[in-house]
Design a protein around this motif. Structure first.
Motif, PDB file in Angstrom:
ATOM      1  N   GLU A 227      -8.449  20.185 -81.472  1.00 22.36           N
ATOM      2  CA  GLU A 227      -7.944  20.996 -82.578  1.00 22.36           C
ATOM      3  C   GLU A 227      -8.598  20.575 -83.893  1.00 22.36           C
ATOM      4  OE1 GLU A 227      -6.220  24.075 -84.367  1.00 22.36           O
ATOM      5  OE2 GLU A 227      -6.215  23.696 -82.224  1.00 22.36           O
TER       6      GLU A 227
ATOM      7  N   LYS B 218     -12.097  21.940 -83.931  1.00 24.70           N
ATOM      8  CA  LYS B 218     -12.097  23.381 -84.195  1.00 24.70           C
ATOM      9  C   LYS B 218     -11.884  23.668 -85.677  1.00 24.70           C
ATOM     10  CE  LYS B 218     -10.463  25.022 -79.689  1.00 24.70           C
ATOM     11  NZ  LYS B 218      -9.339  25.653 -78.977  1.00 24.70           N
ATOM     12  N   LYS B 219     -10.953  22.938 -86.299  1.00 20.05           N
ATOM     13  CA  LYS B 219     -10.706  23.122 -87.728  1.00 20.05           C
ATOM     14  C   LYS B 219     -11.920  22.718 -88.557  1.00 20.05           C
ATOM     15  CE  LYS B 219      -5.694  22.765 -87.688  1.00 20.05           C
ATOM     16  NZ  LYS B 219      -4.512  22.006 -88.106  1.00 20.05           N
TER      17      LYS B 219
ATOM     18  N   GLU C 265     -14.542  25.405 -88.208  1.00 16.86           N
ATOM     19  CA  GLU C 265     -14.174  26.577 -89.012  1.00 16.86           C
ATOM     20  C   GLU C 265     -14.446  26.326 -90.494  1.00 16.86           C
ATOM     21  OE1 GLU C 265     -10.312  29.402 -90.033  1.00 16.86           O
ATOM     22  OE2 GLU C 265     -10.158  27.912 -88.446  1.00 16.86           O
ATOM     23  N   THR C 266     -14.083  25.135 -90.961  1.00 13.20           N
ATOM     24  CA  THR C 266     -14.356  24.779 -92.355  1.00 13.20           C
ATOM     25  C   THR C 266     -15.855  24.807 -92.624  1.00 13.20           C
ATOM     26  OG1 THR C 266     -12.370  23.415 -92.501  1.00 13.20           O
ATOM     27  CG2 THR C 266     -14.113  22.956 -94.091  1.00 13.20           C
TER      28      THR C 266
END
Length: 101
Positions: free
Chosen positions: A56, A59-60, A63-64
């Motif tokens: 997780e 993934k964050k 995305e950032t």
């Protein structure tokens, strides 16, 4: 007083695993084989939760990163300067880590 029974399972262990269970019980670290296996399952569950949390976080971070690229917030680094750039990032991370402690 409520009497609760636990479900039972038959499991197949390798010779090495069986010896390990026997050793852990014989040395007194665990009272019986069930305790050893329950502890092992707790560790599997813990590792799965840690893996999910790491995924997780990745993934964050991705995305950032993609959002930053789309917004033009990035530094273009030439191939010959990449090692120095990465080294500087490592130093910044170390400085931040030391500042927290």
């Amino acid at each position: 007083m409520e009497i609760r029974t636990m479900p039972t399972r038959n499991v197949v262990l390798t010779d090495h695993q069986a010896e390990l269970v026997d050793t852990l019980v014989r040395t007194g670290r665990y009272q019986n084989a069930s305790e050893v296996l329950r502890e092992g399952l707790r560790l599997v569950e813990q590792h799965a939760a840690e893996d999910a949390a790491r995924l997780e976080a990745l993934k964050k971070a991705a995305e950032t990163g993609w959002n930053d690229i789309a917004a033009g917030r990035y530094t273009d680094v030439a191939d010959e300067g990449l090692d120095d750039f990465i080294g500087a990032l490592g130093e910044q991370a170390a400085d931040r880590l030391h500042a927290r402690h």
